[in-house]
Design a protein around this motif. Structure first.
Motif, PDB file in Angstrom:
ATOM      1  N   LEU A   1      34.692  60.262  63.706  1.00 24.74           N
ATOM      2  CA  LEU A   1      34.510  58.821  63.889  1.00 24.74           C
ATOM      3  C   LEU A   1      33.042  58.563  64.168  1.00 24.74           C
ATOM      4  O   LEU A   1      32.399  59.313  64.924  1.00 24.74           O
ATOM      5  CB  LEU A   1      35.325  58.291  65.068  1.00 24.74           C
ATOM      6  N   ILE A   2      32.512  57.513  63.588  1.00 23.49           N
ATOM      7  CA  ILE A   2      31.101  57.198  63.814  1.00 23.49           C
ATOM      8  C   ILE A   2      30.912  55.691  63.757  1.00 23.49           C
ATOM      9  O   ILE A   2      31.603  54.999  63.006  1.00 23.49           O
ATOM     10  CB  ILE A   2      30.200  57.912  62.771  1.00 23.49           C
TER      11      ILE A   2
ATOM     12  N   THR B   1      36.239  57.779  78.337  1.00 24.19           N
ATOM     13  CA  THR B   1      36.234  59.252  78.340  1.00 24.19           C
ATOM     14  C   THR B   1      37.650  59.802  78.210  1.00 24.19           C
ATOM     15  O   THR B   1      37.896  60.755  77.449  1.00 24.19           O
ATOM     16  CB  THR B   1      35.573  59.783  79.621  1.00 24.19           C
ATOM     17  N   GLU B   2      38.600  59.230  78.938  1.00 24.32           N
ATOM     18  CA  GLU B   2      39.990  59.697  78.869  1.00 24.32           C
ATOM     19  C   GLU B   2      40.582  59.469  77.482  1.00 24.32           C
ATOM     20  O   GLU B   2      41.325  60.316  76.967  1.00 24.32           O
ATOM     21  CB  GLU B   2      40.826  58.992  79.936  1.00 24.32           C
ATOM     22  N   ALA B   3      40.256  58.337  76.862  1.00 24.36           N
ATOM     23  CA  ALA B   3      40.756  58.058  75.514  1.00 24.36           C
ATOM     24  C   ALA B   3      40.222  59.087  74.515  1.00 24.36           C
ATOM     25  O   ALA B   3      40.960  59.570  73.653  1.00 24.36           O
ATOM     26  CB  ALA B   3      40.360  56.650  75.088  1.00 24.36           C
TER      27      ALA B   3
ATOM     28  N   ASP C   1      32.032  64.570  71.701  1.00 17.83           N
ATOM     29  CA  ASP C   1      30.817  63.877  71.281  1.00 17.83           C
ATOM     30  C   ASP C   1      29.965  64.831  70.447  1.00 17.83           C
ATOM     31  O   ASP C   1      29.794  66.000  70.799  1.00 17.83           O
ATOM     32  CB  ASP C   1      30.035  63.404  72.516  1.00 17.83           C
ATOM     33  N   LEU C   2      29.406  64.327  69.332  1.00 18.69           N
ATOM     34  CA  LEU C   2      28.608  65.164  68.437  1.00 18.69           C
ATOM     35  C   LEU C   2      27.164  65.312  68.904  1.00 18.69           C
ATOM     36  O   LEU C   2      26.399  66.044  68.287  1.00 18.69           O
ATOM     37  CB  LEU C   2      28.627  64.578  67.019  1.00 18.69           C
ATOM     38  N   GLY C   3      26.807  64.624  69.981  1.00 23.79           N
ATOM     39  CA  GLY C   3      25.423  64.711  70.448  1.00 23.79           C
ATOM     40  C   GLY C   3      24.494  63.925  69.531  1.00 23.79           C
ATOM     41  O   GLY C   3      24.934  63.152  68.677  1.00 23.79           O
ATOM     42  N   PHE C   4      23.199  64.139  69.698  1.00 25.71           N
ATOM     43  CA  PHE C   4      22.243  63.370  68.898  1.00 25.71           C
ATOM     44  C   PHE C   4      20.869  64.009  68.943  1.00 25.71           C
ATOM     45  O   PHE C   4      20.563  64.824  69.823  1.00 25.71           O
ATOM     46  CB  PHE C   4      22.144  61.931  69.419  1.00 25.71           C
ATOM     47  N   GLU C   5      20.055  63.645  67.971  1.00 27.55           N
ATOM     48  CA  GLU C   5      18.627  63.957  67.953  1.00 27.55           C
ATOM     49  C   GLU C   5      17.880  62.634  67.859  1.00 27.55           C
ATOM     50  O   GLU C   5      18.211  61.792  67.039  1.00 27.55           O
ATOM     51  CB  GLU C   5      18.265  64.840  66.750  1.00 27.55           C
ATOM     52  N   GLY C   6      16.886  62.451  68.703  1.00 29.75           N
ATOM     53  CA  GLY C   6      16.116  61.209  68.686  1.00 29.75           C
ATOM     54  C   GLY C   6      16.251  60.447  69.983  1.00 29.75           C
ATOM     55  O   GLY C   6      16.467  61.031  71.052  1.00 29.75           O
ATOM     56  N   GLU C   7      16.136  59.129  69.898  1.00 27.56           N
ATOM     57  CA  GLU C   7      16.190  58.273  71.072  1.00 27.56           C
ATOM     58  C   GLU C   7      17.551  58.371  71.772  1.00 27.56           C
ATOM     59  O   GLU C   7      18.578  58.500  71.124  1.00 27.56           O
ATOM     60  CB  GLU C   7      15.932  56.821  70.685  1.00 27.56           C
TER      61      GLU C   7
ATOM     62  N   ARG D   1      23.634  53.432  75.114  1.00 28.87           N
ATOM     63  CA  ARG D   1      24.032  54.278  73.980  1.00 28.87           C
ATOM     64  C   ARG D   1      25.433  53.859  73.522  1.00 28.87           C
ATOM     65  O   ARG D   1      26.440  54.472  73.860  1.00 28.87           O
ATOM     66  CB  ARG D   1      24.016  55.755  74.383  1.00 28.87           C
ATOM     67  N   LEU D   2      25.472  52.791  72.727  1.00 24.38           N
ATOM     68  CA  LEU D   2      26.751  52.245  72.274  1.00 24.38           C
ATOM     69  C   LEU D   2      27.222  52.896  70.972  1.00 24.38           C
ATOM     70  O   LEU D   2      28.404  52.859  70.652  1.00 24.38           O
ATOM     71  CB  LEU D   2      26.634  50.736  72.054  1.00 24.38           C
ATOM     72  N   ASP D   3      26.289  53.461  70.215  1.00 22.52           N
ATOM     73  CA  ASP D   3      26.610  54.049  68.912  1.00 22.52           C
ATOM     74  C   ASP D   3      26.627  55.574  69.036  1.00 22.52           C
ATOM     75  O   ASP D   3      25.729  56.165  69.656  1.00 22.52           O
ATOM     76  CB  ASP D   3      25.575  53.627  67.875  1.00 22.52           C
ATOM     77  N   ARG D   4      27.617  56.220  68.417  1.00 25.72           N
ATOM     78  CA  ARG D   4      27.735  57.672  68.527  1.00 25.72           C
ATOM     79  C   ARG D   4      28.664  58.207  67.448  1.00 25.72           C
ATOM     80  O   ARG D   4      29.325  57.450  66.720  1.00 25.72           O
ATOM     81  CB  ARG D   4      28.275  58.066  69.907  1.00 25.72           C
ATOM     82  N   GLY D   5      28.721  59.534  67.376  1.00 30.01           N
ATOM     83  CA  GLY D   5      29.671  60.216  66.512  1.00 30.01           C
ATOM     84  C   GLY D   5      30.615  61.052  67.365  1.00 30.01           C
ATOM     85  O   GLY D   5      30.190  61.690  68.332  1.00 30.01           O
TER      86      GLY D   5
END
Length: 300
Positions: free
Chosen positions: A134-135, A162-164, A172-178, A195-199
């Motif tokens: 999901l992204i 977090t529970e969901a 969480d896929l983590g991130f590179e950058g800001e 940080r509202l956007d994530r994978g």
């Protein structure tokens, strides 16, 4: 293979479309998921043709807001499974890899609908046993440090999301950058970043794509930064950014010294070698100045 996800906050303005085109030319994603397009299907069809994408799917705007779009190239078969104003759920098939599932997400922006959003994730998780990713813009936080400025996020909201995620067997896929992907009131006392956007993905997905990486693209015409999901960083290498000389550097006294030291470092070098060395040093020296200029412009 790669995917670009962006809450674009409207594609009616030429500036947003120009940024999207530049980003696509640079990162060359195979699939694009856009939320808050605020655009009708005819507008999306024009943008799809301009970008050179063979297929597209649109969830219409709701009144004066919302709107989701999925664009894809010929590479890899894309099959739409389900959609609504909050997501586009689809499957991808690629030779030598197999079949997996994506869900492009746009979470409820209203805080009072967080429980609906969490239950929506749980419901989606029960629909398929495929490797799943999901992204998008979840409009939710998992940790207190994912917000800077403003009032702290309530603990029950952090815990609920977090529970969901755990109930769905996701990570969480983590991130590179800001660190932060959304902001408002930049440069003022009311500046808030989150940080509202994530994978997110399940273990089967991670096993299928162990080298995946989510890169946060720093420049955007929206208050959200785009996400670039690269499924195999060893194969899909990022293009080298073209060097550009900033005229404003001339006003800095150190600029002359940087150029002089590069030019005289090895006087026997070919002129093209010296130019290349000079470009590298100027980019290292001037990168901080460019960021500082952006902050000053935003403050003004």
């Amino acid at each position: 293979m790669s995917l670009l996800s962006w809450n674009c906050r409207g594609l009616g303005k030429s500036r947003a479309v120009r940024f999207l085109k530049e980003t696509v030319n640079y990162y060359k994603p195979n699939i694009i998921f856009l939320s808050e397009t605020l655009s009708k299907i005819n507008r999306i069809a024009d943008i799809s043709r301009m970008l050179g994408f063979a297929g597209f799917f649109v969830v219409d705007v709701q009144g004066h807001g919302g709107g989701l779009t999925l664009l894809w190239k010929n590479e890899g078969g894309v099959q739409i499974i389900d959609s609504c104003s909050n997501y586009i759920d689809f499957e991808v098939t690629k030779e030598q890899v197999g079949r997996w599932r994506y869900t492009g997400i746009y979470g409820y922006p209203e805080q009072g609908r967080r429980i609906e959003a969490w239950n929506m994730l749980r419901d989606l998780s029960l629909r398929s046993s495929l490797p799943w990713c999901l992204i998008g813009d979840f409009n939710d936080l998992m940790k207190a440090e994912e917000k800077k400025g403003g009032r702290p996020c309530a603990r029950f909201l952090l815990q609920g999301f977090t529970e969901a995620v755990l109930d769905c067997g996701l990570m969480d896929l983590g991130f590179e950058g800001e660190m932060f992907t959304w902001e408002r009131c930049r440069g003022t006392d009311a500046w808030v970043q989150e940080r509202l956007d994530r994978g997110l993905a399940n273990q089967d997905w991670k096993s299928l794509f162990p080298d995946d990486v989510v890169k946060i693209i720093e420049v955007s015409t929206s208050d959200h930064l785009p996400l670039f999901l690269d499924l195999n960083r060893r194969v899909y290498m990022e293009k080298k950014k073209r060097f550009k000389f900033e005229n404003a550097w001339i006003r800095e006294s150190d600029c002359y010294n940087v150029i002089k030291s590069c030019w005289t470092e090895k006087s026997n070098d070919d002129i093209m070698v010296r130019l290349g060395r000079c470009g590298v040093k100027l980019e290292e020296w001037g990168g901080g100045l460019v960021k500082e200029m952006r902050e000053k412009i935003a403050e003004c």
